[in-house]
Design an enzyme around this catalytic site. Sequence first.
Site, PDB file in Angstrom:
ATOM      1  CE  LYS A  76      -3.896   1.866   2.722  1.00 34.60           C
ATOM      2  NZ  LYS A  76      -4.751   1.634   3.901  1.00 34.60           N
ATOM      3  CB  SER A 136      -7.995   3.574   3.047  1.00 29.29           C
ATOM      4  OG  SER A 136      -7.185   2.943   4.027  1.00 29.29           O
ATOM      5  CB  SER A 179      -8.207   0.495   5.733  1.00 31.11           C
ATOM      6  OG  SER A 179      -8.927   1.689   5.701  1.00 31.11           O
TER       7      SER A 179
HETATM    8  N1  GLN Z   1     -12.890   4.045   6.715  1.00 31.14           N
HETATM    9  C1  GLN Z   1     -12.183   4.324   7.913  1.00 31.14           C
HETATM   10  C2  GLN Z   1     -11.711   5.750   7.917  1.00 31.14           C
HETATM   11  O1  GLN Z   1     -11.914   6.427   6.943  1.00 31.14           O
HETATM   12  C3  GLN Z   1     -11.063   3.353   8.100  1.00 31.14           C
HETATM   13  C4  GLN Z   1      -9.812   3.753   7.469  1.00 31.14           C
HETATM   14  C5  GLN Z   1      -8.668   2.853   7.735  1.00 31.14           C
HETATM   15  O2  GLN Z   1      -8.808   1.786   8.336  1.00 31.14           O
HETATM   16  N2  GLN Z   1      -7.502   3.322   7.341  1.00 31.14           N
HETATM   17  O3  GLN Z   1     -11.160   6.223   8.865  1.00 31.14           O
END
Ligand code: GLN
Length: 468
Positions: free
Chosen positions: A78, A153, A177
């Site tokens: 990532k 994400s 994410s």
């Molecule tokens: N969707 C969540 C957020 O926007 C989780 C993001 C993540 O785990 N990096 O914070």
Amino acid sequence: MDKLPLPYSHLRSQLESGQTSCLQVVNSYLEQINALNSTYNVFLEVYEEESILRAKMIDEKLKVGKAGKLAGMVVGIKDLLCYEGHASSAGSKILDSFKSTFSATVVQRLLDEDAIIIGRQNCDEFGMGSTNENSAFGPVLNYKNKNKVAGGSSGGSAVAVQADMCRVSLGTDTGGSVRMPASFCGISGLKPTYGKVSRWGLIAYASSFDTIGPMAKNVEDIELVLQVIAGEDGMDSTLFDASKSYNRNNKIAYIKEVVEHPSLQKEIRDAFFQQIETLKQLGYEIEAVDFPYLEQLLPTYYVLTTAEASSNLSRFDGVKYGHRTSNPKDLIDLYKKSRMEGFGEEVKRRIMLGTFVLSADYYDAYYTKAQKVRRLIKDFTDKLFEQYDFIVSPTTATTAYSIGEKTKDPIQMFLGDLFTVQANVIGLPALSIPMGEDLEGMPMGFQIMGKAFDEDAILGLGKKLNNE
Ligand code: GLN
């Protein structure tokens, strides 16, 4: 459900017997990337030459029996992870020109065991999002259906595995994410216990929630990668080795409020109860339990993570690295304009929200309160884990949204994390595995949350349910 491919252990014996080579393996992934990447927007950068060189080098090591544990395993990372000499942009324009001078511990450990890192994967800016639509470099499309999001994400990391552009991806999970995109794309993904895997070299979003986790089609591959990346590291003082042997009673809980939630898609509910039947056949006793804090999970998560983000992201000021505005009037103007131009809308929203909840007048009302609720949630969940080995749930309430469906309303977007954030709020490990498809053919996910540092048990159950 699609049949699972053979795990890395099988490839390994083929590599050792000379039936195939790392070079052949890398070339087949590169072919797939070249065919699909311009459409699906998965990799922001592909390390083509470097992967080929490494493959040849590792083939030589294999011949003399000196190859590492992950020889020839093709991995994508990532865009939030640092890799020495390579760009890491966190899906953001503010780091567009940034090259890392060191490697994340997880990246270094993969390299030390002869994995081949094939490229850097698109993600929501600084990991903030649930659909990958917050990336400064455009959304990632779901390989099952181009009109659907990949989840976020770690969207690029999920589709890369889904579409066979690499065997394993390293994603990050602050609120879901790894698990959410895994669920939207029909693959498996693990969020390890907080403190199990070093965060050194991970571009921070919310430091007391951030974790790094592997995503793959086979849980067996996740297990192997976890063994390599986990464990003590002098660079991250929050790590500890707390592997415990718990007493088990073969009891599993699911949360009533989750399965009764009005947002839960019918096919997901049905598939979940089928999975419960399978667990019963495997000899588990399953019970429904009350969890009075479901409604408090998201507010707690978003107050605390935005607070931490506003602090973490203050380092991106146009001075030390990354984007700098062209003609500032003075220093303050340089900070303001560089940040204004460099950050996307969602990141700015969270910095402002986080700054607000940390401000002197509101600190106690929001930040301190959220910390207290975090504690309540932890104590309550710990009590549940005195009685149960696992808590299971659907990973998400619905399958992948259509592109653009949630972008206008941040609250709707936040709701996507409803079932995943509990594990992050209290630092526990959780795995998402595939759970069939809905009527439109979109993948659904099943989540297994376990006790602290009990990854082996979670992965063991995941393998059973995946028929591995
Ligand atoms: N969707 C969540 C957020 O926007 C989780 C993001 C993540 O785990 N990096 O914070």
